[in-house]
Design a protein around this motif. Structure first.
Motif, PDB file in Angstrom:
ATOM      1  N   ARG A 203      38.490 -13.959  50.926  1.00 56.68           N
ATOM      2  CA  ARG A 203      37.893 -14.928  50.000  1.00 56.68           C
ATOM      3  C   ARG A 203      38.475 -14.700  48.607  1.00 56.68           C
ATOM      4  NH1 ARG A 203      31.450 -14.843  51.777  1.00 56.68           N
ATOM      5  NH2 ARG A 203      31.826 -15.176  54.013  1.00 56.68           N
ATOM      6  N   ASP A 205      37.724 -13.845  45.752  1.00 54.03           N
ATOM      7  CA  ASP A 205      36.769 -13.165  44.879  1.00 54.03           C
ATOM      8  C   ASP A 205      37.509 -12.407  43.786  1.00 54.03           C
ATOM      9  OD1 ASP A 205      34.129 -13.705  45.433  1.00 54.03           O
ATOM     10  OD2 ASP A 205      34.053 -12.335  47.143  1.00 54.03           O
ATOM     11  N   HIS A 211      33.082  -6.221  44.696  1.00 55.61           N
ATOM     12  CA  HIS A 211      33.706  -7.374  45.339  1.00 55.61           C
ATOM     13  C   HIS A 211      35.190  -7.108  45.605  1.00 55.61           C
ATOM     14  CE1 HIS A 211      30.186  -9.131  43.305  1.00 55.61           C
ATOM     15  NE2 HIS A 211      30.175  -9.995  44.312  1.00 55.61           N
TER      16      HIS A 211
END
Length: 333
Positions: A203, A205, A211
């Motif tokens: 993703r 991120d 993260h």
């Protein structure tokens, strides 16, 4: 007794004495083989002596033949005995050279360890396999259909905004969750099914202490006749207690496009509530997409990040430590 007979007898006696002395002095199997050829070979000394039997009378030949056989037998016996002795000595020397002193300290070789992510995945899968689940995997490069559409997330669905996706030039993408494995598994298998899908996901991120753009997920899926939210709660509670011990668990209403109803799950960990996974009952549209009849079958699903569990279990504060390959950090586990 003729002169020729006496000469042949003398030659045979001399040959025997010579051979016995040479055999006794042989130091190797190679030397011994050369002596065999020299005395008993087709062109050896014994054959050369016997070549003179043509000069003997018919009455004298049997006497020389018998003596030659005696000489041959003596020489052959000497060769066999010496060969056995040399072979035994060779084995003894080899054993002596290869002897290990087991009391000496061994050479230290540092042993590798499982990475915290690997050990966490193994621990989770052991629990679910024990509950009757099958482990399944799928491709990390996925189509939009398997990653979104078959999971009740069409192109205009707002839930897509929740997962910033890496799209590829050919129209495919890097999977944002391992839920796509569930679709592929259901397409290939008939209910009842219970499957756990571990794997790497992607993703967009911003990387920080909690993260990462690349991380790991494990998702579970169960489809059968008569499954209810109670079955989901029991499965999740059993799993979390196996991971964390006797802890308090709570379910909070949430939203996922592929489950309805959906819930977030928290555990009471070190005096505070900690969110650990999402779950819910499989949306009927997902069952229809794979050819299951939602009037007959129901199912539940759950998913969580492996890094999240590893950080909680090992009291880590920065997810980036898991990816640095710093041996000072990894040797702790």
């Amino acid at each position: 007794m003729t002169t020729q007979l006496v000469e042949l007898e003398t030659q045979l006696t001399t040959l025997q004495q010579e051979a016995e002395g040479a055999i006794a002095a042989a130091a190797s199997l190679e030397d011994l083989e050369q002596l065999r050829i020299k005395y008993l070979g087709k062109k050896g000394s014994l054959s050369q002596v016997l070549g003179g039997m043509g000069r003997l009378s018919a009455e004298e030949r049997p006497r020389i033949g018998a003596l030659a056989n005696e000489v041959k037998e003596v020489v052959q016996t000497g060769l066999d005995q010496k060969k056995a002795a040399l072979q035994a000595a060779q084995i003894e020397a080899q054993l002596a050279a290869e002897t290990l002193d087991v009391t000496m300290p061994g050479t230290f070789r540092p042993q590798g360890r499982n990475h915290p992510l690997t050990s966490t995945i193994d621990r989770v899968l052991d629990i679910f396999v024990g509950l009757g689940y099958t482990v399944a995997q799928g491709p990390e490069m996925e189509t939009d259909y398997y990653n979104f559409e078959a999971l009740n997330t069409p192109a205009d669905h707002p839930a897509r905004d929740m997962q910033d996706t890496f799209y590829l030039p050919d129209g495919n993408l890097l999977r944002t969750h391992t839920s796509s494995v569930q679709i592929r598994y259901m397409e290939a298998n008939e209910p009842p099914i219970r499957v756990a899908a571990p794997g790497r996901v992607y993703r967009r991120d911003t990387v920080d202490a909690t993260h990462s753009a690349v991380f790991h997920q494990i998702e579970i899926l169960a489809v059968d006749e008569g499954l209810t939210f109670t079955d989901l709660r029991g499965t999740i509670k059993t799993f979390l207690e196996e991971m964390f011990g006797e802890i308090e668990v709570r379910f909070r209403p949430s939203f996922f496009p592929f489950t309805e109803p959906s819930a977030e799950v928290d555990v009471r960990w070190r005096g505070r509530w900690l969110e650990v996974l999402g779950c819910g009952m499989v949306d009927p549209n997902v069952l229809k997409a794979v050819g299951y009849d939602p009037e007959i079958y129901t199912g539940f699903a759950a998913g969580f990040g492996v890094e999240r569990f590893a950080m909680v279990l090992h009291q880590m504060t920065d997810i980036r430590d898991l990816y640095k390959s710093d041996l000072r950090f990894l040797r702790q586990f």
